[in-house]
Design a protein around this motif. Structure first.
Motif, PDB file in Angstrom:
ATOM      1  N   THR A 121       1.017  -1.009  -0.083  1.00  0.00           N
ATOM      2  CA  THR A 121       0.051  -0.039  -0.003  1.00  0.00           C
ATOM      3  C   THR A 121       0.898   1.206  -0.047  1.00  0.00           C
ATOM      4  O   THR A 121       1.660   1.442   0.895  1.00  0.00           O
ATOM      5  N   VAL A 130      -7.777  -2.629  -5.619  1.00  0.00           N
ATOM      6  CA  VAL A 130      -7.533  -3.832  -5.213  1.00  0.00           C
ATOM      7  C   VAL A 130      -8.343  -4.928  -6.544  1.00  0.00           C
ATOM      8  O   VAL A 130      -9.375  -4.681  -6.715  1.00  0.00           O
ATOM      9  N   GLY A 148      -2.355  -2.770  -3.072  1.00  0.00           N
ATOM     10  CA  GLY A 148      -2.665  -3.161  -1.481  1.00  0.00           C
ATOM     11  C   GLY A 148      -1.738  -3.906  -1.173  1.00  0.00           C
ATOM     12  O   GLY A 148      -0.561  -4.198  -1.951  1.00  0.00           O
ATOM     13  N   THR A 152      -4.911  -6.658   2.853  1.00  0.00           N
ATOM     14  CA  THR A 152      -5.939  -5.726   2.389  1.00  0.00           C
ATOM     15  C   THR A 152      -6.469  -6.564   1.166  1.00  0.00           C
ATOM     16  O   THR A 152      -7.663  -6.378   1.228  1.00  0.00           O
ATOM     17  N   ASN A 153      -5.735  -7.181   0.436  1.00  0.00           N
ATOM     18  CA  ASN A 153      -6.536  -8.060  -0.506  1.00  0.00           C
ATOM     19  C   ASN A 153      -7.608  -9.304  -0.153  1.00  0.00           C
ATOM     20  O   ASN A 153      -8.621  -9.399  -0.634  1.00  0.00           O
ATOM     21  N   SER A 155      -9.212  -8.859   3.057  1.00  0.00           N
ATOM     22  CA  SER A 155     -10.126  -8.255   3.751  1.00  0.00           C
ATOM     23  C   SER A 155     -11.491  -7.402   2.839  1.00  0.00           C
ATOM     24  O   SER A 155     -12.426  -7.669   3.406  1.00  0.00           O
ATOM     25  N   THR A 156     -10.838  -6.955   1.784  1.00  0.00           N
ATOM     26  CA  THR A 156     -11.753  -5.991   1.205  1.00  0.00           C
ATOM     27  C   THR A 156     -12.942  -6.617   0.660  1.00  0.00           C
ATOM     28  O   THR A 156     -14.011  -5.927   0.695  1.00  0.00           O
ATOM     29  N   LEU A 209      -3.996  -1.623   8.641  1.00  0.00           N
ATOM     30  CA  LEU A 209      -5.067  -2.415   7.786  1.00  0.00           C
ATOM     31  C   LEU A 209      -6.254  -1.461   7.815  1.00  0.00           C
ATOM     32  O   LEU A 209      -6.856  -1.205   6.642  1.00  0.00           O
ATOM     33  N   SER A 212      -6.222   1.366   5.127  1.00  0.00           N
ATOM     34  CA  SER A 212      -6.520   1.096   3.616  1.00  0.00           C
ATOM     35  C   SER A 212      -7.766   0.638   3.426  1.00  0.00           C
ATOM     36  O   SER A 212      -8.402   1.019   2.491  1.00  0.00           O
ATOM     37  N   LEU A 213      -8.458  -0.032   4.405  1.00  0.00           N
ATOM     38  CA  LEU A 213      -9.786  -0.621   4.259  1.00  0.00           C
ATOM     39  C   LEU A 213     -10.733   0.621   4.080  1.00  0.00           C
ATOM     40  O   LEU A 213     -11.689   0.827   3.475  1.00  0.00           O
TER      41      LEU A 213
END
Length: 327
Positions: A121, A130, A148, A152-153, A155-156, A209, A212-213
């Protein structure tokens, strides 16, 4: 054929080398790292997680030879001084972790590369995109993008899907293999816990995290908290989500939601399983997350969801997915 260079030959850079070297649609033309070429060739050939490279790897003066291909190898600490223009480099995979700001990544553009794909990120002025979620937002004019990170990949997609029901709050704990940002034996570190021996303890560490989210899912601003717990394994991660939804739900509804997503819109990005997995089973998995339906639990509107991911192989798969979109 797209011409690729890799800057930074750590875990992600070396795995990308292995995965790209024999592609017919991509030519890996150069790598750059401060280590000696003979050491680099050795670390590409022998990998403690993924095993020995299934081919030949040797070093030559200023190059790494892999199978029947020769890749130029540089030892330059200033990306702007690299010969990307002369090599006609289309995309630099910036995997050093040291040039994740726009000013840092732009050094590759100054050197003559057309575009830069980070392996993390980046700063807030670099688009965070993402794959499988908002890759359609990439414009042809954008020269630097961040895909990301592995967390991140994972969770998103999960939070986006669950927010269709409505999310009140999220607590996320990523149980993650130890990384190079930790210490093998106890040593000083500005985050004291990161300085403790990675192979001897379960170690909570601070992560960003949630930042980013919230960039990707602004509707969840101020609703997310996260921590990563590093565990003494070399590879693999398990994301543990505790989510308060707007409405009561059931284990069956949640599992059905993700099983359907994995077969349809998120095929190749999300996998759903009811096999009794452990972290070793996820090694080499190409998905961003693997939902473990056996571990889903629900109490009223409180959901516990568990997702596995290979923090190296799954993430490099997404980086490779980005390359055709960066032409």
């Amino acid at each position: 054929m797209m011409r690729i260079a890799i800057n930074g030959m750590g875990r992600i850079g070396r795995l990308l080398f292995r995965r790209l070297i024999d592609r017919d649609d991509i030519e890996l033309v150069a790598v750059n790292d401060i280590m000696d070429a003979d050491n680099l060739a050795y670390l590409i050939k022998y990998d403690s997680v993924y095993g020995t490279f299934p081919g030949t790897i040797t070093h030559q003066p200023g190059a790494i030879a892999a199978n029947d291909k020769v890749v130029k190898a540089f030892r330059q600490d200033k990306p702007a001084a690299l010969p990307w223009k002369d090599l006609n480099v289309d995309v630099v995979l910036e995997c050093s972790g040291s040039f994740s700001t726009r000013a840092g990544a732009e050094q590759h553009l100054m050197a003559g590369a057309r575009k830069v794909l980070l392996s993390t990120t980046g700063s807030n002025d670099i688009p965070l995109l993402v794959y499988g979620f908002n890759q359609h937002a990439l414009s042809k004019e954008e020269t630097i993008i961040s895909p990301g990170g592995c967390m991140t990949n994972c969770s998103t997609h999960i939070l986006y899907i669950l927010n269709a029901i409505g999310i009140k709050s999220v607590q996320c704990n990523i149980l993650h293999s130890y990384t190079s940002r930790q210490e093998l034996v106890d040593a000083p570190h500005k985050q004291f816990r990161r300085g403790r021996s990675a192979a001897e303890s379960i170690i909570p560490v601070e992560i960003d995290l949630q930042h980013s989210l919230e960039r990707l899912l602004p509707a969840l601003a101020n609703k997310i908290a996260s921590v990563s717990t590093r565990v003494p394994v070399a590879n693999g991660a398990m994301a543990d989500f505790t989510i308060q939804l707007q409405h009561d739900t059931s284990r069956q509804e949640i599992n059905r939601l993700f099983a359907t997503a994995a077969k349809n819109d998120y095929k190749g990005i999300i996998e759903y399983t009811e096999d009794p997995l452990v972290s070793l089973d996820i090694k080499g998995n190409t998905h961003s997350c693997v939902i473990d339906g056996t571990l889903t639990s629900v109490v009223g509107n409180h959901v516990k969801l568990i997702a596995w991911f290979d923090n190296e192989y799954g993430f490099t798969t997404r980086m490779i997915d980005w390359l055709p979109l960066m032409k």
